[in-house]
Enzyme design. Structure first.
Site, PDB file in Angstrom:
ATOM      1  N   TYR A 141       0.952  -1.224  -0.026  1.00  0.00           N
ATOM      2  CA  TYR A 141      -0.114  -0.063   0.056  1.00  0.00           C
ATOM      3  C   TYR A 141       0.837   1.176   0.093  1.00  0.00           C
ATOM      4  CZ  TYR A 141      -4.820  -1.853   0.833  1.00  0.00           C
ATOM      5  OH  TYR A 141      -6.044  -2.577   0.668  1.00  0.00           O
ATOM      6  N   LYS A 192       3.276 -15.191   1.946  1.00  0.00           N
ATOM      7  CA  LYS A 192       3.347 -15.748   0.558  1.00  0.00           C
ATOM      8  C   LYS A 192       5.056 -16.138   0.519  1.00  0.00           C
ATOM      9  CE  LYS A 192       1.717 -17.656  -3.285  1.00  0.00           C
ATOM     10  NZ  LYS A 192       1.069 -18.873  -3.432  1.00  0.00           N
ATOM     11  N   ASP A 224      -3.002 -18.140   0.120  1.00  0.00           N
ATOM     12  CA  ASP A 224      -3.792 -18.884  -0.808  1.00  0.00           C
ATOM     13  C   ASP A 224      -4.662 -20.151   0.111  1.00  0.00           C
ATOM     14  OD1 ASP A 224      -1.560 -20.132  -0.918  1.00  0.00           O
ATOM     15  OD2 ASP A 224      -1.682 -20.593  -2.785  1.00  0.00           O
ATOM     16  N   ASP A 248      -6.360  -6.923   4.299  1.00  0.00           N
ATOM     17  CA  ASP A 248      -7.642  -6.055   3.471  1.00  0.00           C
ATOM     18  C   ASP A 248      -8.494  -7.258   3.023  1.00  0.00           C
ATOM     19  OD1 ASP A 248      -9.101  -4.074   2.454  1.00  0.00           O
ATOM     20  OD2 ASP A 248      -8.154  -4.739   0.398  1.00  0.00           O
ATOM     21  N   ASP A 252     -12.263  -8.945   4.840  1.00  0.00           N
ATOM     22  CA  ASP A 252     -13.536  -9.123   4.217  1.00  0.00           C
ATOM     23  C   ASP A 252     -14.116 -10.335   3.866  1.00  0.00           C
ATOM     24  OD1 ASP A 252     -13.190  -6.354   3.499  1.00  0.00           O
ATOM     25  OD2 ASP A 252     -14.131  -6.553   1.485  1.00  0.00           O
TER      26      ASP A 252
HETATM   27  C1  IPM Z   1     -10.376  -1.118   4.310  1.00  0.00           C
HETATM   28  C2  IPM Z   1     -10.542  -0.768   2.976  1.00  0.00           C
HETATM   29  C3  IPM Z   1      -9.406   0.309   2.680  1.00  0.00           C
HETATM   30  C4  IPM Z   1      -8.181  -0.585   2.459  1.00  0.00           C
HETATM   31  C5  IPM Z   1      -9.794   1.064   1.250  1.00  0.00           C
HETATM   32  C6  IPM Z   1     -10.969   1.934   1.264  1.00  0.00           C
HETATM   33  C7  IPM Z   1      -8.602   2.288   0.928  1.00  0.00           C
HETATM   34  O1  IPM Z   1     -10.732  -1.587   1.888  1.00  0.00           O
HETATM   35  O2  IPM Z   1     -10.296  -0.455   5.313  1.00  0.00           O
HETATM   36  O3  IPM Z   1     -10.390  -2.525   4.327  1.00  0.00           O
HETATM   37  O4  IPM Z   1      -7.826  -1.029   1.261  1.00  0.00           O
HETATM   38  O5  IPM Z   1      -7.518  -0.638   3.350  1.00  0.00           O
HETATM   39 MG    MG Z   2     -10.921  -3.581   2.701  1.00  0.00          MG
END
Ligand code: IPM
Ligand code: MG
Length: 359
Positions: A141, A192, A224, A248, A252
């Site tokens: 990032y 990885k 993975d 990240d 999710d």
């Molecule tokens: C998160 C989001 C952010 C990230 C984006 C909105 C920049 O997806 O906080 O997980 O990728 O960190």
């Molecule tokens: Mg995110």
């Protein structure tokens, strides 16, 4: 002692959900003598529209001066064509970097009442309690070089760099081991290392740091495989520590075990105990202002704020219990409502949590 909070609602559903979190904070202030000083400032696309920058100096200064920051969400389609340097997401990355928020805690717990709301079978997800510890100010990032360059022959090249220094890995490892020590004592480090040297170093440093934590068991997993194991047998995980981008993605994925991304809070902490608290979901512009957003992830982020930055562990538990209560009482926003269940609006859900806090 008065706690100064910076409130940054942001874009899309950000203002909707932050308003409900404020109701909870107001109730705690009124009923439990919690002394709070709240100040709001624009961030993200809203700030860009206001002042031409997604993270105005005044907002950054407010965040720096605060004991903790509560953030809603940033981003939306109307800002997607902007240059990267002024995209709403830059505000989030800027805050993380400027405030030194290297440790991102993303707990994924399944509320018993919602085991049926997950896309996975209830017996696979019920009882899971995972803490994803995501490195937040390094890795791909932020690595240099980055950008899109002209190659001169009509082709272009897009570049990002995955880089980790050993001290960055050490400090996130320490956070993960400390947390694991207070839980069931297991850390799974996700990397990885079979392909990427930077994460080979990650693995080595994790091993080194682990020698200082004899009570914590360290294992390693390739990303993975981790993505697969999270849906195959999520109960094997306790603390998962990983890089910025893997964290990240995996957080999710972990959110889907719980039934909805609208339930997952997060804390982003720096070395000094300061922190920023936000739901892990995005700004969901399609439902902004419609009352369909689930405010629970933001309300649970307030609980994390109480625990980690304001030293109010008992109030944190009260908030978490109030959330459990409303779910047990059958309150459901659209994202977690089953067929035939009554759907509560964002405001009704926030109101129900306040009522449960007071009940
Ligand atoms: C998160 C989001 C952010 C990230 C984006 C909105 C920049 O997806 O906080 O997980 O990728 O960190
Ligand atoms: Mg995110």
């Amino acid at each position: 002692m008065t706690h100064k909070l910076a409130i940054l609602p942001g874009d899309g559903i950000g203002p909707d959900i932050v308003a409900e979190a404020r109701k909870v904070l107001d109730a705690l202030a009124a009923d439990h003598g919690l002394a709070l000083e709240l100040e709001e400032a624009p961030v993200g696309g809203a700030a860009y529209d206001d002042s031409g920058h997604p993270l105005p100096d005044a907002t950054l200064e407010l965040a720096r001066a605060a004991d903790a920051v509560l953030l809603g969400a940033v981003g939306g389609p109307q800002w997607e064509a902007l240059d990267y340097s002024v995209r709403p997401e830059r505000a989030l990355l800027g805050l993380r970097k400027e405030l030194g928020l290297f440790a991102n805690l993303r707990p994924a717990q399944v509320f018993p009442e919602l085991a049926g709301a997950s896309a996975l079978k209830p017996e696979v997800v019920s009882g899971i309690d995972i803490m994803v510890v995501r490195e937040l100010t390094g890795g791909i990032y932020f690595g240099e070089p980055r950008g899109v360059e002209e190659l001169g022959d009509g082709r272009r090249r897009g570049v990002n760099t995955l880089v980790y220094d050993s001290d960055e890995i050490e400090r996130i490892a320490q956070v993960a081991f400390d947390i694991a020590g207070k839980r069931s004592g297991r850390v799974c480090s996700v990397d990885k290392a079979n392909v990427l040297e930077s994460t080979e170093l990650w693995r080595e440093v994790m091993e080194q740091v682990s020698t200082g934590y004899p009570g914590v068991e360290l294992s390693h997993m390739y990303v993975d495989n981790a993505a697969m194991q999270l849906v195959r047998e999520p109960k094997q995980f306790d603390v998962v520590v990983t890089t910025n981008m893997f964290g990240d993605i995996l957080s999710d994925e972990a959110s889907m075990l719980t039934g909805s991304i609208g339930l997952l809070p997060s804390a982003s902490l720096n070395q000094e105990g300061g922190g920023m608290y936000e739901p892990i979901h995005g700004s969901a512009p399609d439902i902004a202002g419609t009352g369909q957003a689930n405010p629970l992830a933001t309300i649970l982020s307030v609980a994390m704020m109480l625990r980690y930055s304001l030293d109010q562990g008992e109030l944190a538990e009260r908030v978490e219990q109030a959330v459990s209560r409303v779910l047990a009482d059958g309150w459901r926003t659209a994202d977690i409502a089953g067929a035939g269940e009554r759907v509560a609006s964002t405001g009704e859900m926030g109101g129900a949590v306040v009522a449960a806090l007071r009940g």
